[in-house]
Scaffold this active site. Structure first.
Site, PDB file in Angstrom:
ATOM      1  N   ASP A 110       1.047  -1.380  -0.073  1.00  0.00           N
ATOM      2  CA  ASP A 110       0.038   0.127  -0.048  1.00  0.00           C
ATOM      3  C   ASP A 110       0.711   1.269  -0.025  1.00  0.00           C
ATOM      4  O   ASP A 110       1.822   1.430   0.754  1.00  0.00           O
ATOM      5  CB  ASP A 110      -0.714   0.054   1.542  1.00  0.00           C
ATOM      6  CG  ASP A 110      -2.133   0.840   1.154  1.00  0.00           C
ATOM      7  OD1 ASP A 110      -2.275   1.701   0.433  1.00  0.00           O
ATOM      8  OD2 ASP A 110      -3.228   0.054   1.606  1.00  0.00           O
TER       9      ASP A 110
ATOM     10  N   ASP B  62      -3.160   4.664  -2.576  1.00  0.00           N
ATOM     11  CA  ASP B  62      -3.989   5.057  -1.913  1.00  0.00           C
ATOM     12  C   ASP B  62      -4.466   6.511  -2.382  1.00  0.00           C
ATOM     13  O   ASP B  62      -3.846   7.237  -2.927  1.00  0.00           O
ATOM     14  CB  ASP B  62      -3.415   5.532  -0.337  1.00  0.00           C
ATOM     15  CG  ASP B  62      -4.476   5.979   0.722  1.00  0.00           C
ATOM     16  OD1 ASP B  62      -5.139   5.025   0.901  1.00  0.00           O
ATOM     17  OD2 ASP B  62      -4.112   7.084   1.096  1.00  0.00           O
TER      18      ASP B  62
ATOM     19  N   GLU C 107      -6.883   3.549  -5.648  1.00  0.00           N
ATOM     20  CA  GLU C 107      -8.055   3.725  -4.988  1.00  0.00           C
ATOM     21  C   GLU C 107      -8.597   5.215  -5.638  1.00  0.00           C
ATOM     22  O   GLU C 107      -7.745   6.148  -5.319  1.00  0.00           O
ATOM     23  CB  GLU C 107      -7.637   3.607  -3.637  1.00  0.00           C
ATOM     24  CG  GLU C 107      -9.178   3.762  -2.728  1.00  0.00           C
ATOM     25  CD  GLU C 107      -8.960   4.558  -1.586  1.00  0.00           C
ATOM     26  OE1 GLU C 107      -9.813   4.093  -0.746  1.00  0.00           O
ATOM     27  OE2 GLU C 107      -7.824   5.175  -1.242  1.00  0.00           O
TER      28      GLU C 107
ATOM     29  N   ASP D 164     -12.187  -0.090   5.026  1.00  0.00           N
ATOM     30  CA  ASP D 164     -12.964   1.162   5.261  1.00  0.00           C
ATOM     31  C   ASP D 164     -14.419   0.899   5.116  1.00  0.00           C
ATOM     32  O   ASP D 164     -15.420   1.787   5.349  1.00  0.00           O
ATOM     33  CB  ASP D 164     -12.501   2.268   4.194  1.00  0.00           C
ATOM     34  CG  ASP D 164     -11.151   2.807   4.045  1.00  0.00           C
ATOM     35  OD1 ASP D 164     -10.539   2.718   5.204  1.00  0.00           O
ATOM     36  OD2 ASP D 164     -10.567   2.927   3.052  1.00  0.00           O
TER      37      ASP D 164
HETATM   38  C1  GLC Z   1      -7.892   5.507   2.015  1.00  0.00           C
HETATM   39  C2  GLC Z   1      -7.563   4.557   2.885  1.00  0.00           C
HETATM   40  C3  GLC Z   1      -8.182   4.901   4.074  1.00  0.00           C
HETATM   41  C4  GLC Z   1      -7.417   6.086   4.865  1.00  0.00           C
HETATM   42  C5  GLC Z   1      -7.635   7.238   3.694  1.00  0.00           C
HETATM   43  C6  GLC Z   1      -6.423   8.288   3.966  1.00  0.00           C
HETATM   44  O1  GLC Z   1      -9.312   5.942   1.711  1.00  0.00           O
HETATM   45  O2  GLC Z   1      -8.070   3.474   2.592  1.00  0.00           O
HETATM   46  O3  GLC Z   1      -8.168   3.956   5.287  1.00  0.00           O
HETATM   47  O4  GLC Z   1      -7.948   6.672   5.860  1.00  0.00           O
HETATM   48  O5  GLC Z   1      -7.174   6.812   2.392  1.00  0.00           O
HETATM   49  O6  GLC Z   1      -5.011   7.946   3.659  1.00  0.00           O
END
Ligand code: GLC
Length: 543
Positions: A96, A191, A243, A318
């Site tokens: 990640d 991310d 993401e 999440d």
């Molecule tokens: C993404 C992650 C989440 C985190 C956010 C900020 O959405 O999956 O868990 O809080 O990014 O990094």
């Protein structure tokens, strides 16, 4: 060559998988210990949530050192050992990469705050803040020491957004990815990566908390191409997933179309907002099946027609557990869990399994706010109370929506701490762990069904590579789609209702063979009846 479309990814939240040191926190050695289990499940890649040094304000998404292991989880030697041992099981790792922001404890931020102009340009500093809101509540800007300036934090105040416009920042971040590539890692999850490209001039945006002003900005595509070229693009079979926060189909086609050399695939979240009232997360509403189905169809077809690629998922760290959101779990846990699984594993894209999903784990059923650790949930509770909700009303919303729902420790057996640890876990266990755990579920209905789906993807190219077309679009209970590869066709029905549904099968499928069913295999006739939460996939060889 490109990434392997037969692969299935398994996501592990390291804090909650398996504790081998007895401190109530999962660790890398614990993951290594469970490799035989994962190998039995049949997965190919493990995505690990961040295990780097971090003050843990946002459970590791606030990174203070990108190229080290947080002692909470073990050592660099443990990590190297995990990579090597996983490889001996034919399993690879996906790391990640949180490159949109770093912790305010990172040395870059500390140097910036101490007055170092070189590092000040690593962050997004302005004399006058915009009206944007943080995704974790409150203002998205905070005072930058006593300089009179403000720094941008789209997430927590301790997560400072990085300035990708600065070439030195990009260079440092590319070095991070290459550091892990040198450790033998080829796959990465990026991310909130569609937020990295900010405009030069930042403007007020009263719409949707400011999101349109900083989401999917065109320059993001350029940055992804640079990232690709400088790092993972050098490994021909690397698999990357971005993401994408509040994104669009057009952007996602571009992020994932192989000709553009950006990413292999994307996570989007539209299908997990169908139980939001008015687009707002912190509300209670039964999910809207028609929206869910239409979203799957629109995305499935657009990605298929334009050579984009979706990551397919119901759960992650999440999200509350999908079983609690989309299924009558009291009466149909096994049927619902297997149907949900088939509805994505037989679709076009790369399936992701979130730890515990393969045994049908549920939301934990916490009874007090004291059980919650997640910063987003705690802030949301306060904001709900401030907005006039009673304690009970606010709690009911947190209970349904909190990210902690999926972060509870993995349930391995029915012992006091569910075989996760010998000590009290960092986050309370789910109430169901006595009944729902790996020891009992491996011979249950759900785990073997996941094994079967994962194996089918390897053996049937139509599942891994076939086109996607919507089917039975007018149904209010069934999500159906058709896959096609050369002369082969596969029709997949998923009954999302707790009722029987009758349907007419197209003539050509009446000679088909049942490839998957989560009930005893029915006889294929022109009139079919699907039982509650039934999944049924029919294959024809010569369409
Ligand atoms: C993404 C992650 C989440 C985190 C956010 C900020 O959405 O999956 O868990 O809080 O990014 O990094």
């Amino acid at each position: 060559m490109s990434f392997d479309k037969k692969s299935v990814v398994y996501q592990i939240y390291p804090k909650s998988y398996k504790d081998t040191t007895g401190n109530g926190i999962g660790d890398l050695q614990g993951i290594k210990e469970k490799l035989p289990y994962l190998s039995e499940l049949g997965i190919d890649v493990i995505w690990l949530n961040p295990f780097y040094p971090s003050p843990q304000r946002d459970n590791g998404y606030d990174i203070s050192d990108y190229t080290a292991v947080n002692p909470l989880f073990g050592t660099m030697a443990d990590f190297e050992d995990l990579v090597t041992t996983a490889k001996s099981y034919g399993i690879e790792l996906m790391l990640d990469m949180v490159l949109n922001h770093c912790s305010t404890e990172h040395e870059w931020f500390k140097k910036a705050l101490a007055g170092d102009a070189y590092y000040q340009d690593f962050f997004i500093l302005r004399d006058k803040p915009t009206d944007w809101l943080s995704k974790f509540g409150g203002n998205a800007w905070a005072p930058f020491g006593d300089t009179g300036k403000y720094y941008l934090h789209l997430f927590d105040v301790t997560q400072a957004d990085l300035n990708w416009r600065n070439p030195h920042v990009r260079e440092e971040l590319f070095k991070v990815v290459n550091f892990w590539r040198d450790k033998g890692v080829k796959h990465f999850r990026f991310d909130v990566v569609n937020l990295i490209g900010k405009d030069e001039v930042l403007v007020d945006c009263p719409v949707n908390d400011g999101k349109p002003a900083y989401t999917d900005r065109p320059i993001t595509h350029d940055y992804l191409r640079m990232l690709n070229e400088a790092t993972f693009g050098q490994d021909s079979d690397s698999m990357t997933v971005g993401e994408m926060s509040s994104t669009t189909i057009d952007n996602c086609v571009n992020y994932s179309n192989p000709e553009r050399h950006e990413l292999s695939m994307v996570f989007n979240f539209h299908h997990l907002k169908v139980d939001y009232d008015n687009g707002q997360k912190w509300t209670l509403k039964a999910y809207d099946f028609d929206s869910l189905k239409n979203l799957f169809h629109t995305w499935g077809e657009a990605m298929s027609d334009n050579d984009g690629w979706n990551a397919l998922f119901w759960n992650n760290h999440d999200q509350p557990r999908a079983l609690n959101r989309f299924v009558d779990v009291k009466n149909f846990r096994n049927e619902g869990a297997t149907m949900l699984a088939a509805s994505i594993h037989l679709s076009r894209g790369t399936p992701y399994v979130y730890m515990g999903e393969e045994i049908g784990m549920l939301d934990p059923d916490f009874t007090s706010m004291d059980d919650y650790v997640d910063i987003e949930s705690i802030n949301a509770y306060r904001e709900l109370r401030d907005s006039g909700k009673t304690d009970e009303e606010a709690f009911a919303i947190i209970k349904a929506k909190s990210r902690d729902n999926s972060r509870t420790p993995m349930q391995w057996d029915d012992s006091t701490y569910a075989g996760f640890s010998t000590a009290k876990p960092w986050l309370a266990l789910g109430a169901s762990h006595k009944d729902i755990n790996v020891a009992s579920e491996m011979s249950g209905k759900i785990f073997p069904f996941y094994q079967k789906l994962i194996a089918l993807r390897k053996n049937y190219p139509i599942i891994a590579e076939g086109d996607y077309k919507a089917a039975y679009q007018e149904s209010h209970q069934i999500y159906a789609f058709e896959r096609q590869l050369d002369e082969q066709k596969l029709l997949v029905f998923n009954n999302f209702s707790a009722e029987k549904v009758e349907l007419d099968l197209p003539e050509v499928y009446t000679n088909g063979q049942v490839l998957v069913s989560n009930y005893t295999t029915p006889k294929i006739t022109q009139k079919l009846t699907l039982t509650p939460y039934q999944t049924l996939a029919i294959l024809i060889e010569n369409a």
